[in-house]
Scaffold this active site. Structure first.
Site, PDB file in Angstrom:
ATOM      1  CD  GLU A  50      -2.771   1.169   2.502  1.00 30.58           C
ATOM      2  OE1 GLU A  50      -3.856   1.766   2.398  1.00 30.58           O
ATOM      3  OE2 GLU A  50      -2.413   0.572   3.542  1.00 30.58           O
ATOM      4  CE  LYS A 119      -7.772   1.371   3.100  1.00 28.52           C
ATOM      5  NZ  LYS A 119      -6.597   2.013   3.759  1.00 28.52           N
ATOM      6  CB  CYS A 160      -4.943  -1.348   4.257  1.00 29.94           C
ATOM      7  SG  CYS A 160      -4.179  -1.125   5.887  1.00 29.94           S
TER       8      CYS A 160
END
Length: 286
Positions: A50, A119, A160
């Site tokens: 990331e 995301k 994440c």
């Protein structure tokens, strides 16, 4: 099983735990070199961390943001093509239409972009006395599931905080994914507590391989990443794991082993679909 099927049921995955600096050009150059190193070890799929092209933090996102295609994705495209790998390009801050996103792009061995995942779940947490972080102060969330095909298996992508949401992993598994990849930068509070636990949970619940790529730890950074990039097998075992420093780790993904696990403990066929269901409100693979 035919010889070809046996060959295609196994492939090498590389996870690059990059030491990210404040100099974008250096980050891109180092990433490119480590992708080359991974391909030299026989890797067919390579995963970057990331925010691999920039420091992680709300004060950095707008400064390092790019359009896609742009400088960073051009380097990813070239790296995938010159090494003939599927390259999961971690994530970068993306600017589009006046909004910022935390975005992962995936490139095929021909250098073409085959997926863009923004995301979905923004990292907004407040653990009193330890850490407060609000991605939503600067970033906007994505709005679609993201999966792609390889000659080996289908791969689901999250970034994440997406990993904390079991439903996303379940949907990817239902859609045929056998490998889930999560570029991620857990911190020194959530990392030791939850990083490995979440990966093992997602792998075990769905009988899939799970891989995570963190930036290497930089104690001097404003946001200190936990590191410890990991690969977990469908039995819930950690089969490869980095320390805190820059490294490339490898795992041989064995899809026949995955099939054997699913046959031995056949939870997929034992689900009570008459009692419960996890469904997607949109059928997307963008």
């Amino acid at each position: 099983m035919s010889t070809l099927a046996k060959v295609m049921s196994k492939f090498r995955l590389a996870v690059v735990q990059l030491q990210v600096s404040s100099v974008k050009a250096d980050n891109l150059s180092r990433a490119r070199g480590l992708v080359r190193e991974a391909a030299g070890q026989g890797s067919k799929v390579v995963l970057l961390p990331e925010c691999f092209n920039s420091p992680y933090g709300t004060s950095f996102f707008s400064r390092y943001a790019e359009n896609i295609p742009g400088e960073s994705t051009q380097v990813l495209s070239e790296a995938a093509k010159e090494n003939e790998v599927y390259l999961v390009g971690g994530s970068i801050p993306e600017e589009d239409g006046g909004k910022l996103y935390n975005t992962c792009t995936v490139f095929g061995p021909d250098g073409e972009m085959i997926l863009k995942h923004r995301k979905i779940h923004l990292f907004d947490i407040d653990v009193p006395g330890k850490i407060r972080f609000q991605e939503s102060e600067t970033l906007s969330p994505g709005s679609s599931l993201s999966l792609f095909d390889t000659p080996f298996c289908k791969v689901g992508v999250g970034i994440c905080y997406d990993m904390r949401f079991a439903e996303l992993a379940q949907l990817y598994s239902r859609k045929g994914c056998q490998l889930l990849v999560y570029p991620g930068a857990f911190n020194m509070t959530t990392g030791p507590a939850h990083w490995e636990l979440l990966q093992r949970g997602r792998a075990l619940d769905n009988q899939v391989y799970v891989a995570t790529a963190s930036p290497a730890r930089d104690e001097a950074a404003s946001y200190v990443a936990w590191g410890h990039s990991t690969v977990v097998n469908p039995w819930g075992e950690v089969i490869s794991k980095a320390g805190p420093e820059e490294a490339v780790i490898y795992a041989d993904i064995d899809l026949q082993y995955l099939a054997d696990i699913r046959q031995q403990i056949p939870i997929t066929s034992q689900r009570r679909d008459d009692l419960y269901a996890v469904t997607s409100v949109q059928d997307g693979s963008s």
